[in-house]
Design a protein around this motif. Structure first.
Motif, mmCIF file in Angstrom:
data_model
loop_
_atom_site.group_PDB
_atom_site.id
_atom_site.type_symbol
_atom_site.label_atom_id
_atom_site.label_comp_id
_atom_site.label_asym_id
_atom_site.label_seq_id
_atom_site.Cartn_x
_atom_site.Cartn_y
_atom_site.Cartn_z
ATOM 1 N N UNK A 102 3.918 40.490 -36.740
ATOM 2 C CA UNK A 102 3.698 39.545 -35.652
ATOM 3 C C UNK A 102 2.237 39.114 -35.588
ATOM 4 N N UNK A 103 2.032 37.828 -35.353
ATOM 5 C CA UNK A 103 0.687 37.299 -35.141
ATOM 6 C C UNK A 103 0.592 36.648 -33.766
ATOM 7 N N UNK A 104 1.510 37.016 -32.894
ATOM 8 C CA UNK A 104 1.551 36.461 -31.546
ATOM 9 C C UNK A 104 0.458 37.105 -30.693
ATOM 10 N N UNK A 105 -0.504 36.329 -30.200
ATOM 11 C CA UNK A 105 -1.578 36.893 -29.373
ATOM 12 C C UNK A 105 -1.072 37.663 -28.160
ATOM 13 N N UNK A 106 0.080 37.267 -27.621
ATOM 14 C CA UNK A 106 0.640 37.985 -26.476
ATOM 15 C C UNK A 106 1.025 39.406 -26.865
ATOM 16 N N UNK A 107 1.555 39.578 -28.077
ATOM 17 C CA UNK A 107 1.910 40.912 -28.559
ATOM 18 C C UNK A 107 0.646 41.752 -28.760
ATOM 19 N N UNK A 108 -0.392 41.125 -29.299
ATOM 20 C CA UNK A 108 -1.650 41.829 -29.541
ATOM 21 C C UNK A 108 -2.242 42.313 -28.224
ATOM 22 N N UNK A 128 3.184 28.694 -33.018
ATOM 23 C CA UNK A 128 4.155 27.656 -32.718
ATOM 24 C C UNK A 128 5.518 28.224 -32.389
ATOM 25 N N UNK A 129 6.376 27.369 -31.868
ATOM 26 C CA UNK A 129 7.712 27.798 -31.465
ATOM 27 C C UNK A 129 8.488 28.395 -32.632
ATOM 28 N N UNK A 130 8.373 27.796 -33.810
ATOM 29 C CA UNK A 130 9.131 28.287 -34.967
ATOM 30 C C UNK A 130 8.773 29.726 -35.287
ATOM 31 N N UNK A 131 7.478 30.040 -35.254
ATOM 32 C CA UNK A 131 7.055 31.409 -35.559
ATOM 33 C C UNK A 131 7.579 32.380 -34.506
ATOM 34 N N UNK A 132 7.480 32.009 -33.234
ATOM 35 C CA UNK A 132 7.941 32.910 -32.182
ATOM 36 C C UNK A 132 9.447 33.118 -32.288
ATOM 37 N N UNK A 133 10.168 32.045 -32.601
ATOM 38 C CA UNK A 133 11.620 32.160 -32.742
ATOM 39 C C UNK A 133 11.965 33.144 -33.858
ATOM 40 N N UNK A 134 11.209 33.095 -34.953
ATOM 41 C CA UNK A 134 11.485 34.000 -36.066
ATOM 42 C C UNK A 134 11.199 35.442 -35.679
ATOM 43 N N UNK A 135 10.230 35.648 -34.777
ATOM 44 C CA UNK A 135 9.905 37.004 -34.344
ATOM 45 C C UNK A 135 11.050 37.616 -33.536
ATOM 46 N N UNK A 136 11.798 36.778 -32.834
ATOM 47 C CA UNK A 136 12.921 37.286 -32.041
ATOM 48 C C UNK A 136 13.983 37.880 -32.953
ATOM 49 N N UNK A 137 14.052 37.385 -34.204
ATOM 50 C CA UNK A 137 15.022 37.926 -35.152
ATOM 51 C C UNK A 137 14.764 39.402 -35.438
ATOM 52 N N UNK A 138 13.527 39.852 -35.213
ATOM 53 C CA UNK A 138 13.197 41.258 -35.440
ATOM 54 C C UNK A 138 13.736 42.142 -34.315
ATOM 55 N N UNK A 139 14.078 41.543 -33.192
ATOM 56 C CA UNK A 139 14.589 42.311 -32.064
ATOM 57 C C UNK A 139 14.248 41.623 -30.762
ATOM 58 N N UNK A 140 15.089 41.819 -29.755
ATOM 59 C CA UNK A 140 14.911 41.127 -28.483
ATOM 60 C C UNK A 140 13.614 41.491 -27.784
ATOM 61 N N UNK A 141 13.062 42.691 -28.064
ATOM 62 C CA UNK A 141 11.859 43.109 -27.347
ATOM 63 C C UNK A 141 10.638 42.284 -27.736
#
Length: 224
Positions: A84-90, A135-148
């Motif tokens: 994940x490269x989502x700043x919110x996760x970091x 972007x939305x596409x990257x975040x959407x792909x991260x959801x594939x790893x799990x709902x959390x």
């Protein structure tokens, strides 16, 4: 030094171990492929550093797992190594006690820098934190790893609202269903967009639909 690697992919563990041995050739390295094994190793009390994946299948990973390690083993620095490269996760990982966050796409010097800082009691923050939100596409792909990947960033109330946004409900209708003021709903919607790094309500609706699909899939897997 005794380092614990936590990741459900064997090839990641092998590659990470080899990388660590380049820098710490006298280190003892243990590997855990799930949360349960990791906690068993940590209970023995000999670990000096933890490097853990964030999202792993089932209940083995996620923010709650990182939080559990940080609370139960506060003297053991933990670095999150995630795709994940989502700043919110970091931000969330650091907020719950992680001493650093390194993306799996980062060069190994970033990992070594994070380790040096963590062992000296400092927090390592990647450059991506100050770059534009994903972007939305990257975040959407991260959801594939799990709902959390998404649910872990929102409160229960915000998840309720996101689910209703995904169904096309207006703020007025959402407020009526939840017995809240329309202004309160607007505040929650703004908070949802910030937390997920989204630009507008349409993106939130798409994200809500993706999350619902992932949750349904996870529920079906648990029933099997």
């Amino acid at each position: 030094m005794h380092i614990l690697i936590i990741d459900d992919h064997d090839f990641v563990c092998a590659g990470l171990k080899a990388t660590l041995m380049e820098r710490f050739d006298d280190a003892q390295i243990s590997i855990a492929n799930n949360g349960s094994n990791a906690l068993d190793i940590l209970r023995k009390g000999s670990i000096n550093l933890v490097i853990s994946d964030l999202f792993m299948p089932g209940s083995s990973g996620g923010f709650s797992f990182i939080d559990l390690i940080c609370k139960n083993h506060p003297k053991v620095p933990l670095i999150v190594l995630s795709a994940s490269e989502n700043p919110s996760h970091i931000r969330k990982c650091v907020a719950i006690g992680a001493m650093g966050f390194v993306t799996k796409s980062a060069p190994k010097r970033s990992l070594f820098s994070a380790i040096d800082k963590a062992l000296s009691g400092e927090i390592y923050m990647p450059e991506s934190l100050i770059q534009p939100m994903p972007g939305l596409t990257r975040i959407m792909s991260e959801v594939d790893q799990g709902s959390e990947a998404i649910s872990g960033l929102l409160t229960e109330r915000q998840l309720d609202i996101l689910a209703r946004i995904s169904k096309g409900l207006s703020n007025k209708l959402i407020a009526r269903e939840l017995d809240l003021s329309e202004n309160t709903i607007k505040v929650h919607v703004s908070a949802i967009l910030r937390a997920l790094g989204l630009n507008n309500r349409t993106q939130a609706g798409l994200m809500g639909q993706k999350l619902a699909s992932t949750l349904a899939s996870e529920s079906a897997d648990n029933d099997d």
